[in-house]
Design a protein around this motif. Structure first.
Motif, mmCIF file in Angstrom:
data_model
loop_
_atom_site.group_PDB
_atom_site.id
_atom_site.type_symbol
_atom_site.label_atom_id
_atom_site.label_comp_id
_atom_site.label_asym_id
_atom_site.label_seq_id
_atom_site.Cartn_x
_atom_site.Cartn_y
_atom_site.Cartn_z
ATOM 1 N N PHE A 158 -53.682 6.330 1.625
ATOM 2 C CA PHE A 158 -53.455 5.938 0.228
ATOM 3 C C PHE A 158 -54.332 4.745 -0.144
ATOM 4 O O PHE A 158 -55.001 4.740 -1.184
ATOM 5 N N ALA A 159 -54.349 3.743 0.743
ATOM 6 C CA ALA A 159 -55.158 2.543 0.473
ATOM 7 C C ALA A 159 -56.628 2.925 0.300
ATOM 8 O O ALA A 159 -57.311 2.412 -0.598
ATOM 9 N N GLU A 160 -57.097 3.828 1.134
ATOM 10 C CA GLU A 160 -58.496 4.244 1.062
ATOM 11 C C GLU A 160 -58.809 4.884 -0.294
ATOM 12 O O GLU A 160 -59.803 4.548 -0.941
ATOM 13 N N VAL A 161 -57.913 5.787 -0.716
ATOM 14 C CA VAL A 161 -58.140 6.505 -1.978
ATOM 15 C C VAL A 161 -58.151 5.536 -3.159
ATOM 16 O O VAL A 161 -59.046 5.564 -3.998
ATOM 17 N N VAL A 162 -57.178 4.650 -3.229
ATOM 18 C CA VAL A 162 -57.073 3.816 -4.431
ATOM 19 C C VAL A 162 -58.021 2.612 -4.398
ATOM 20 O O VAL A 162 -58.513 2.189 -5.443
ATOM 21 N N GLU A 163 -58.289 2.095 -3.202
ATOM 22 C CA GLU A 163 -59.218 0.947 -3.152
ATOM 23 C C GLU A 163 -60.631 1.391 -3.510
ATOM 24 O O GLU A 163 -61.400 0.625 -4.084
ATOM 25 N N ALA A 164 -60.943 2.645 -3.213
ATOM 26 C CA ALA A 164 -62.257 3.172 -3.610
ATOM 27 C C ALA A 164 -62.356 3.297 -5.124
ATOM 28 O O ALA A 164 -63.445 3.517 -5.663
ATOM 29 N N ALA A 165 -61.233 3.176 -5.824
ATOM 30 C CA ALA A 165 -61.245 3.261 -7.287
ATOM 31 C C ALA A 165 -61.003 1.894 -7.919
ATOM 32 O O ALA A 165 -60.702 1.798 -9.115
ATOM 33 N N GLY A 166 -61.102 0.833 -7.116
ATOM 34 C CA GLY A 166 -61.033 -0.512 -7.682
ATOM 35 C C GLY A 166 -59.654 -1.126 -7.780
ATOM 36 O O GLY A 166 -59.458 -2.108 -8.488
ATOM 37 N N TYR A 167 -58.684 -0.553 -7.054
ATOM 38 C CA TYR A 167 -57.326 -1.123 -7.095
ATOM 39 C C TYR A 167 -57.155 -2.116 -5.951
ATOM 40 O O TYR A 167 -57.624 -1.866 -4.834
ATOM 41 N N GLY A 168 -56.490 -3.231 -6.217
ATOM 42 C CA GLY A 168 -56.202 -4.213 -5.166
ATOM 43 C C GLY A 168 -54.714 -4.202 -4.860
ATOM 44 O O GLY A 168 -53.892 -3.917 -5.744
ATOM 45 N N GLN A 169 -54.369 -4.540 -3.627
ATOM 46 C CA GLN A 169 -52.946 -4.444 -3.249
ATOM 47 C C GLN A 169 -52.143 -5.613 -3.801
ATOM 48 O O GLN A 169 -52.570 -6.764 -3.750
ATOM 49 N N ILE A 170 -50.955 -5.319 -4.297
ATOM 50 C CA ILE A 170 -50.017 -6.361 -4.709
ATOM 51 C C ILE A 170 -48.784 -6.259 -3.823
ATOM 52 O O ILE A 170 -48.335 -5.156 -3.500
ATOM 53 N N ILE A 171 -48.295 -7.416 -3.397
ATOM 54 C CA ILE A 171 -47.067 -7.453 -2.589
ATOM 55 C C ILE A 171 -46.070 -8.321 -3.345
ATOM 56 O O ILE A 171 -46.305 -9.516 -3.513
ATOM 57 N N THR A 172 -45.013 -7.717 -3.842
ATOM 58 C CA THR A 172 -44.005 -8.478 -4.587
ATOM 59 C C THR A 172 -42.747 -8.591 -3.708
ATOM 60 O O THR A 172 -42.589 -7.828 -2.757
ATOM 61 N N PRO A 173 -41.856 -9.521 -4.043
ATOM 62 C CA PRO A 173 -40.651 -9.677 -3.218
ATOM 63 C C PRO A 173 -39.736 -8.448 -3.284
ATOM 64 O O PRO A 173 -39.756 -7.706 -4.268
ATOM 65 N N LEU A 174 -38.924 -8.294 -2.246
ATOM 66 C CA LEU A 174 -37.937 -7.205 -2.245
ATOM 67 C C LEU A 174 -36.804 -7.514 -3.219
ATOM 68 O O LEU A 174 -36.087 -6.624 -3.652
ATOM 69 N N LEU A 175 -36.661 -8.789 -3.503
ATOM 70 C CA LEU A 175 -35.519 -9.258 -4.285
ATOM 71 C C LEU A 175 -36.023 -9.914 -5.566
ATOM 72 O O LEU A 175 -36.968 -10.692 -5.519
ATOM 73 N N GLU A 176 -35.405 -9.583 -6.692
ATOM 74 C CA GLU A 176 -35.822 -10.178 -7.963
ATOM 75 C C GLU A 176 -34.572 -10.581 -8.744
ATOM 76 O O GLU A 176 -33.463 -10.067 -8.491
#
Ligand code: HAM
Length: 419
Positions: free
Chosen positions: A28-46
């Protein structure tokens, strides 16, 4: 029976399943990063407010949320999905647009557990904020489609629909309510009707089938802009030769959607759990979370269901990583300490036996490990600073005694020949 087991709807992902899981994330990372998407990591709790903005007609929010008060008296919730958290993050950090992010992680919904439905489940997904262009809808759908292709899935069906602009949707909801009022709906759908007439279209109950078939269609309510946006999306998918069907009764389970929505369905799962993933536009969500009016679109795919679909289609099998070498030390374990360290430092995958077990017991472990070679150190080898290198596969040749100083280069050479 042990005293404790995983809670209902929660699972341990053990080796080698966990390796397949990680590999799926990698694809998944390979497919989307090749299209210019960067990973976001948000908290489990909001803050619970982040999720209540999703809508009060959504079961995910009203019935299934793991919500509680923390020790500081804050009302918080474990995230039931990630789109709202990404929009909260956007409103908080105000990055420049277009903002293209992808994510992977666990979500929590207190649902009735069954095959493909869990209380803790993982999703991979993308969100794009700040772009109104219908061609972005095409890009986003194409990315999900490409991902399924790369896994080897061939029987995933894509259905798309448009909910129109908010005003179109509002007029449609009114017309739908009027229509359903006059029908003999199931008791459950009667209850749904009072909260969200759109969701009645989701009913799979036989008693509702007639009412749904004769219901007005959303396309009759599109404004010129909404119709044009949707036509561009469909034309773009055609251009990319992505198979899809327009499904006028597709409404999706979350309230924030506007205009384009879509779902990927697996061919092999029960119809209640056959959605491998879905998404759409949610143009009002950032605003509802206190940010500037910002168009948004994205999707999330269920990792668990996608892997089940892979099993059913016999693709993306787990290829347990094979060890290169397994060290069998019958001189007390000290030689194994050094040899395994040398292997690993050279980038080879190596393991060893412990507890000074017999040669026979250690060879059994070496066999079970699936290692390409057993490296045996006995009295003679220890005295001469050599290692016996024994190929483990049947018909893989004779064992050889190699000086310790040549061991790594010898193994590297042999492994190259094996591959
Ligand atoms: P969703 O349709 O609620 O959308 O979930 C997306 C996918 O997550 C589902 O199609 C399914 O594969 C998986 N999923 C959901 N609930 C469960 C469960 N209890 N057990 C196993 N898998 C599950 C969303 O979550 C939206 N945030 C998608 C989105 C992103 N829309 C715009 N951007």
């Amino acid at each position: 029976m042990p005293a404790f087991q995983t809670s209902p709807g929660m699972r341990d992902i053990l080796p080698a399943d966990s390796a397949r899981w990680r590999r799926l994330n990698g694809v998944f990372a390979e497919v989307v990063e090749a299209a210019g998407y960067g990973q976001i990591i948000t908290p489990l709790l909001e803050d619970i407010g982040v999720f209540t903005r999703i809508g009060d007609a959504t079961d995910v929010v009203t019935k299934e949320m793991y919500a509680f008060e923390d020790l500081g008296g804050r009302q918080v919730a474990l995230r039931p999905e990630m789109t709202a958290a990404v929009c909260r993050s956007f409103a908080q950090h105000r990055p420049t647009v277009p903002w293209k992010v992808w994510y992977t992680g666990s979500n929590f919904r207190y649902e009735k557990p069954q095959r493909g439905r869990f209380r803790q489940f993982d999703q991979v997904g993308v969100e794009v904020l700040g772009v109104d262009d219908a061609n972005l809808d095409v890009e986003v759908i194409a990315l999900a489609s490409e991902f399924f292709q790369r896994l080897g899935l061939r029987r995933v069906k894509l259905i798309v629909n448009s909910l129109g602009e908010p005003e179109d949707r509002a007029r449609y909801v009114e017309a739908l309510a009027e229509h359903f009022e006059q029908c003999d709906l199931s008791e459950q759908s009667r209850a749904t009707l009072t909260k969200n007439p759109l969701r009645v279209l989701d009913s799979k109950r036989e008693q509702d089938a007639g009412a749904i078939a004769t219901a007005p269609k959303i396309s009759e309510f599109y404004s010129a802009e909404a119709a044009e946006h949707f036509a561009t999306v469909c034309a773009g998918l055609d251009r990319l030769a992505i198979d899809f069907e327009v499904e006028p009764t597709l409404v999706r389970g979350l309230d924030y959607y506007r205009r384009t929505i879509f779902e990927f369905q697996g061919a092999t799962l029960d119809s209640a759990q056959n959605a491998l993933g879905g998404g759409g536009r949610y143009d009002g969500l950032v605003e509802a979370l206190g940010g500037p009016a910002t168009p948004g679109i994205g999707f999330a795919l269920g990792v668990d269901r996608t892997l089940l679909a892979c099993e059913d289609e016999g693709v993306f099998a787990s290829d347990d990583r094979r060890l290169d070498a397994f060290v069998v030390d019958v001189v007390g374990g000290g030689a194994a300490v050094e040899v395994t360290a040398e292997l690993r430092a050279a980038g080879l995958a190596g393991d060893r036996g412990y507890d000074n077990r017999s040669m026979k017991a250690q060879m059994k472990l070496a066999n079970r490990s699936g290692a390409a070679f057993a490296l045996i150190v006995g009295e003679d080898e220890d005295a001469n600073n050599t290692v016996v290198v024994k190929p483990m596969a049947r018909d893989a040749g004779e064992q050889q005694t190699i000086p310790r100083t040549d061991l790594i280069s010898h193994l590297q050479h042999e492994l190259r020949n094996l591959r």
